[in-house]
Design an enzyme around this catalytic site. Structure first.
Site, PDB file in Angstrom:
ATOM      1  N   PRO A  24       5.261   2.442  -7.901  1.00  0.00           N
ATOM      2  CA  PRO A  24       5.134   3.872  -8.194  1.00  0.00           C
ATOM      3  C   PRO A  24       5.491   4.738  -6.987  1.00  0.00           C
ATOM      4  O   PRO A  24       5.052   4.457  -5.878  1.00  0.00           O
ATOM      5  CB  PRO A  24       3.650   4.028  -8.561  1.00  0.00           C
ATOM      6  N   THR A  26       5.708   8.840  -6.034  1.00  0.00           N
ATOM      7  CA  THR A  26       5.624  10.274  -6.303  1.00  0.00           C
ATOM      8  C   THR A  26       6.862  10.946  -5.736  1.00  0.00           C
ATOM      9  O   THR A  26       7.152  10.808  -4.548  1.00  0.00           O
ATOM     10  CB  THR A  26       4.345  10.846  -5.651  1.00  0.00           C
ATOM     11  N   HIS A 183      -4.387   3.775 -11.533  1.00  0.00           N
ATOM     12  CA  HIS A 183      -4.251   3.981 -10.080  1.00  0.00           C
ATOM     13  C   HIS A 183      -5.644   4.003  -9.444  1.00  0.00           C
ATOM     14  O   HIS A 183      -6.344   5.012  -9.497  1.00  0.00           O
ATOM     15  CB  HIS A 183      -3.534   5.303  -9.837  1.00  0.00           C
ATOM     16  N   TYR A 188      -7.530   7.819  -3.953  1.00  0.00           N
ATOM     17  CA  TYR A 188      -7.718   8.740  -5.078  1.00  0.00           C
ATOM     18  C   TYR A 188      -9.053   8.451  -5.790  1.00  0.00           C
ATOM     19  O   TYR A 188      -9.839   7.612  -5.327  1.00  0.00           O
ATOM     20  CB  TYR A 188      -6.503   8.683  -6.009  1.00  0.00           C
ATOM     21  N   ARG A 235      -3.959  -0.881  -9.971  1.00  0.00           N
ATOM     22  CA  ARG A 235      -3.427  -0.857  -8.590  1.00  0.00           C
ATOM     23  C   ARG A 235      -4.547  -0.601  -7.582  1.00  0.00           C
ATOM     24  O   ARG A 235      -5.316   0.352  -7.736  1.00  0.00           O
ATOM     25  CB  ARG A 235      -2.352   0.213  -8.444  1.00  0.00           C
ATOM     26  N   GLY A 303       4.270  -4.020  -0.254  1.00  0.00           N
ATOM     27  CA  GLY A 303       4.180  -3.483   1.091  1.00  0.00           C
ATOM     28  C   GLY A 303       5.044  -4.200   2.099  1.00  0.00           C
ATOM     29  O   GLY A 303       4.716  -5.294   2.556  1.00  0.00           O
ATOM     30  N   GLY A 325       8.821  -0.151  -3.020  1.00  0.00           N
ATOM     31  CA  GLY A 325       8.682   1.294  -3.090  1.00  0.00           C
ATOM     32  C   GLY A 325       9.833   1.984  -2.410  1.00  0.00           C
ATOM     33  O   GLY A 325      10.840   2.357  -3.030  1.00  0.00           O
ATOM     34  N   ARG A 326       9.737   2.132  -1.076  1.00  0.00           N
ATOM     35  CA  ARG A 326      10.749   2.873  -0.320  1.00  0.00           C
ATOM     36  C   ARG A 326      12.165   2.374  -0.561  1.00  0.00           C
ATOM     37  O   ARG A 326      13.081   3.201  -0.669  1.00  0.00           O
ATOM     38  CB  ARG A 326      10.371   2.883   1.171  1.00  0.00           C
TER      39      ARG A 326
END
Ligand SMILES: Cc1cc2nc3c(=O)[nH]c(=O)nc-3n(C[C@H](O)[C@H](O)[C@H](O)COP(=O)(O)O)c2cc1C
Length: 369
Positions: A24, A26, A183, A188, A235, A303, A325-326
């Site tokens: 995920p 954002t 999530h 969060y 997650r 990660g 991700g990235r």
């Protein structure tokens, strides 16, 4: 080369063509009312050949939304707009889960008509976050403001938040998502209940680790009312100390969370446990083994992975799949680059969380499409 990445497999009740999962991310390209846009459909469709797309965090309730132009899934306009995204991704041959999100104490009052945000305990996060853009402000970057002390949630607040996740899952099903990911990571709301530093409640939701997982348990129970548990993931980041987080025993917490996932027979747990620093530090005491003690389903690790380390972890049985991700920001064709050992393109992080098409849907594939 890296063959384990390209094998088909079954995750919960869904068949996946490969083990490369899109983490995920954002990207804040919804409109100012948090309704998904056409460029989001284009962006996800460009990445549809991965095993599974997990969308960016998507708020289940206005009280949990504190991010300029991040999407929500609490009203009909949002469901309709998400349906266009899922239809486009399915037409491109992909599979897509929606990540259900509530920011809890991390919401600035600016997003709540000046009201205090809510959280398990009246403890503020550390540091600053992005505030909404003021009318007429045309700079690329968003203004920053410090986090505030949240209001401790009462039972009615907890019941409302739990039912928002349930409704989020129902709305995700209505929008034709293949599943949802809850999530419970990165500081969060659910993570705020899970970790001892942010939950000092003395009622049934706080204190021992068994009490701190109760809110998560209620959320999962509400979600599986509206979604096959074989299509539900969770997650977590129990070792992360970002955004003022911390737990007295991440190992014990991982075992307790795994117990909840096992009880509801969830499709997977998505563990952020970096093997290299960057997004968050590499944990001193990894919790994968602890999670495995109580959870027998698939674990997706995340990660700092590349194709080689991911293939190695999968082959060794360390994780069932790896998410990226990235690398997905600048490489819409990440799967094909991995397959052909083509070097990865570098992302321009100025446009990671702001902007429109530029730095979002204009990254070319290696073959120039
Ligand atoms: C721009 C950006 C946005 C992110 N948004 C989310 C998000 O919405 N939900 C989430 O669970 N993690 C989010 N993350 C964390 C990533 O999913 C992932 O855990 C992190 O980038 C580390 O994985 P990587 O080394 O493969 O990039 C975000 C990370 C970045 C860089």
């Amino acid at each position: 080369m890296n063959a384990p990445l390209f094998q088909p497999w079954r995750l919960g009740t869904l068949d996946l063509p490969n083990h490369v999962i899109m983490a995920p991310l954002t990207r804040a390209r919804a409109d100012e009312q948090h309704v998904p846009t056409a460029m989001m459909a284009a962006y996800y469709a460009q990445r549809a050949d991965c095993g599974l797309i997990i969308t960016e965090a998507t708020a289940v309730d206005p009280l949990g939304m504190g991010w300029y132009r991040a999407p929500g899934i609490w009203n009909d306009a949002m469901v309709e707009a998400w349906t266009k995204v899922t239809t486009t991704v399915h037409a491109a041959g992909g599979r897509i889960f929606n990540q259900l999100w509530h920011m809890g104490r991390l919401v600035l009052p600016d997003y709540l008509n000046g009201d205090q945000p809510i959280g398990p305990s009246a403890i503020a996060s550390e540091g600053e976050t992005f505030a909404p853009r003021a009318d007429g402000d045309t700079s690329l970057f968003l203004p920053m403001k410090p986090y505030v002390v949240p209001r401790e949630m009462g039972q009615a607040d907890i019941d409302h938040a739990v039912s928002s996740y349930g409704k989020g899952a129902a709305n995700a099903a209505a929008a034709d998502f293949d599943g949802v990911e809850i999530h419970a990571a990165n500081g969060y709301l659910i993570d705020q209940f899970l970790q001892s530093k942010t939950n000092v409640r003395t009622d049934k939701y706080g204190g021992s680790v068994d009490k701190r997982v109760l809110f998560l348990r209620e959320v999962v129970a509400a979600v599986v009312q509206n979604m096959d548990p074989g299509r539900v993931g969770l997650r977590i980041s129990p070792t992360s100390v970002r955004k003022g987080m911390g737990d007295e025993s991440p190992e014990r917490l991982a075992r307790a969370i795994g117990g909840v996932a096992e009880e509801f027979q969830l499709a997977y747990v998505h563990l952020i446990e970096p093997i290299a620093p960057g997004f968050m530090d590499k944990p001193k005491y990894p919790v994968m083994k602890d999670l495995r003690q109580s959870f027998s389903g698939a674990v997706i690790q995340n990660g700092g992975f590349d194709a080689e380390t991911a293939a190695h972890f999968i082959a060794a049985g360390e994780a069932q799949a790896i998410s990226f991700g990235r690398p997905y920001i600048a490489n819409p064709d990440l799967l094909s680059r991995f397959r052909k050992a083509i070097p990865l393109a570098e992302a321009n992080f100025d446009f990671a969380y702001v902007g429109d098409e530029q730095g979002y849907i204009d990254y070319p594939t290696a073959d120039g499409r």
